[in-house]
Write an enzyme that holds these catalytic residues in place. Structure first.
Site, PDB file in Angstrom:
ATOM      1  N   ASP A  53       0.828  -1.216   0.000  1.00 44.15           N
ATOM      2  CA  ASP A  53       0.000   0.000   0.000  1.00 44.15           C
ATOM      3  C   ASP A  53       0.855   1.256   0.000  1.00 44.15           C
ATOM      4  O   ASP A  53       2.058   1.219   0.270  1.00 44.15           O
ATOM      5  CB  ASP A  53      -0.941   0.008   1.203  1.00 44.15           C
ATOM      6  CG  ASP A  53      -0.201  -0.021   2.543  1.00 44.15           C
ATOM      7  OD1 ASP A  53       0.802  -0.755   2.651  1.00 44.15           O
ATOM      8  OD2 ASP A  53      -0.611   0.694   3.472  1.00 44.15           O
ATOM      9  N   GLU A  90       0.077  -1.451   5.539  1.00 41.97           N
ATOM     10  CA  GLU A  90       1.111  -1.041   6.491  1.00 41.97           C
ATOM     11  C   GLU A  90       0.894   0.395   6.961  1.00 41.97           C
ATOM     12  O   GLU A  90       1.052   0.709   8.138  1.00 41.97           O
ATOM     13  CB  GLU A  90       2.488  -1.184   5.832  1.00 41.97           C
ATOM     14  CG  GLU A  90       3.665  -0.976   6.782  1.00 41.97           C
ATOM     15  CD  GLU A  90       4.148   0.467   6.868  1.00 41.97           C
ATOM     16  OE1 GLU A  90       4.984   0.762   7.735  1.00 41.97           O
ATOM     17  OE2 GLU A  90       3.677   1.317   6.071  1.00 41.97           O
TER      18      GLU A  90
END
Length: 486
Positions: free
Chosen positions: A78, A145
């Protein structure tokens, strides 16, 4: 984007170009994950998705290196979605638009996603490049994350067989990291106590904009302005000078980004317009002086609204909210006594959001040790409890404690000197890497983190240094080649 794919090393940059073309903000990584999974299957690599959505891809050892220790290459899928105020970019649908600007790669009006897209591209390039020599290899690609470390929290024991983890989520060429901060989210809620607006008042939008923002771990020590804190300061001071009502207050979008913009809807008597403009000019000058050389483009603005809001905050709520925001801790709270220039504990007032039934505030508290984290959490909760707020703490994760005897650290240091002629700096990063969470499920892993120079992460100013990416690739592939035997 032709210029991106022609950079060196070409395979890494080609993967990064593809990553940029597939939207992948936090919690929207599915399309990118699907592309990676299909790419791996097409190349007959073993790939599996775990229960939370992480990907694990395996590649057999190069001939003659089968008895080397297993290595896990790790990155997250991400990226942080931040755009300039005038951008209409939809991070869930629109591709990132990278371009070359001198020695750097940047994005047009948005975050670039080099954090951690360059590391992700490097992992895929290692899988694809037949000339990279390595022992038994596993690539671990985690989800979410940036907004909660969901992938790292959900990683189950026993899925991975390697002994060494190389984390690619660091952001300074020439530095190697052996520890990182842990953290916790403070989620604060105040009930919106409403009253009707004074019909004799005029509505205004008061805004703070033009700030640099940045990563709430990496940039927190640089003294950059936080738009949420500045606006709270202005509103609090304004209340000492004039009678006004606050209808809504909003600032920041992510708990791990230093807020770049904040705005409020206020109402006050029309005859106060000249006075408030004069006050804003004075505060503008104060901020320009205070943040000179750090945040040189802070702008305060006051714009008339066409209609009065349907409601404003009850006076007691307005005062309690502004008092709490003014008192809310923000910035570096403690530094290490044993490691020079190392931040121990910090906190970021990341988000203020006015909703229909409540005012929501979110802070991210980081610390190398749990006690420092908990101390600032208690301080934050005490401030907001006095204001009548509910304060919940979620997503606590541990720091990664340094291991001065780490064999992989020693190998990376020796390899760096061999390749570049100098030892790197060994540091503890104040950002929250996933390594501390991995230790819970894989306590035997020997871990190290390194990466290329990335500046302005978590802001539209994000950029990655082209030569540093090449150096990162050389170091990574050389370390893989020199993986020790079992």
């Amino acid at each position: 984007m032709a210029g991106i794919s022609q950079l060196s090393p070409p395979l890494l940059w080609q993967f990064f170009e593809t990553i940029c073309s597939i939207p992948h903000p936090s919690r929207h990584e599915a399309a990118l994950r699907q592309w990676i999974e299909q790419w791996a299957r097409d190349r007959h690599l073993a790939v599996e998705q775990d229960k939370v959505g992480n990907l694990i891809i395996r590649k057999p050892a190069t001939a003659g290196m089968e008895d080397c220790k297993g290595v896990i290459l790790q990155a997250h899928m991400d990226m942080v979605p931040q755009a300039n105020a005038d951008s209409r970019h939809d991070f869930t649908r629109d591709p990132i638009q990278p371009y070359v600007d001198g020695d750097w790669v940047k994005a047009r009006g948005t975050t670039l996603g080099a954090d951690n897209g360059i590391g992700l591209a490097a992992c895929l390039a290692v899988l694809a490049d037949r000339h990279v020599e390595h022992g038994p290899l596993e690539v671990l690609l985690t989800i979410d994350e940036e907004s909660g470390m969901t992938g790292a929290f959900g990683l189950e024991p026993g899925l991975l067989q390697g002994d060494i983890l190389l984390n690619t989520d660091s952001e300074q060429d020439g530095d190697v990291y052996m520890g990182c901060a842990g953290g916790v989210d403070a989620n604060i809620s105040l009930p919106y106590l409403a009253v009707g607006p004074d019909r004799r008042h005029q509505a205004w939008r008061l805004a703070v904009a033009g700030l640099r923002g940045g990563h709430s771990g990496i940039n927190i020590h640089q003294g950059r302005a936080n738009a949420n804190k500045l606006l709270a300061e202005v509103l609090h001071a304004l209340g000492q000078q004039l009678e006004f009502s606050l209808a809504e207050l909003n600032g920041g979008t992510l708990r791990n980004a230093i807020s770049r913009e904040a705005w409020a809807t206020i109402t006050l008597a029309p005859e106060h317009q000249e006075r408030i403009n004069s006050l804003l000019e004075r505060w503008q000058q104060q901020f320009s002086t205070e943040f000179a050389g750090v945040d040189d483009f802070i702008r305060l603005s006051l714009t008339a609204e066409p209609e009065l809001p349907e409601r404003v905050m009850a006076p007691q709520l307005q005062q309690r909210l502004l008092d709490a925001l003014l008192a809310c801790p923000h910035g570096v709270m403690a530094t290490s006594r044993s490691m020079a220039e190392t931040i121990t504990t910090s906190t970021n007032l990341g988000v203020i959001k006015t909703e229909q039934e409540r005012i929501f505030v979110q802070c991210l508290i980081r610390s190398l040790d749990d006690r420092g984290r908990d101390r600032v959490a208690e301080m934050t909760a005490a401030v907001f409890r006095l204001a009548g707020a509910d304060c919940q703490f979620n997503g606590a994760y541990p720091g990664w404690q340094p291991d001065p005897d780490s064999p992989i650290m020693k190998l990376v240091l020796a390899t760096h000197k061999e390749v570049f002629g100098a030892l790197p700096a060994v540091k503890v990063i104040h950002a929250g890497l996933e390594c501390g969470l991995f230790k819970a499920s894989y306590p035997h892993w020997d871990m190290v983190s390194f990466g290329p120079t990335i500046q302005g992460a978590h802001s539209p100013d994000e950029r990655v240094h082209i030569k540093a990416v090449e150096r990162f690739w050389l170091l990574l592939t050389r370390v893989l080649h020199q993986t020790p035997r079992r």
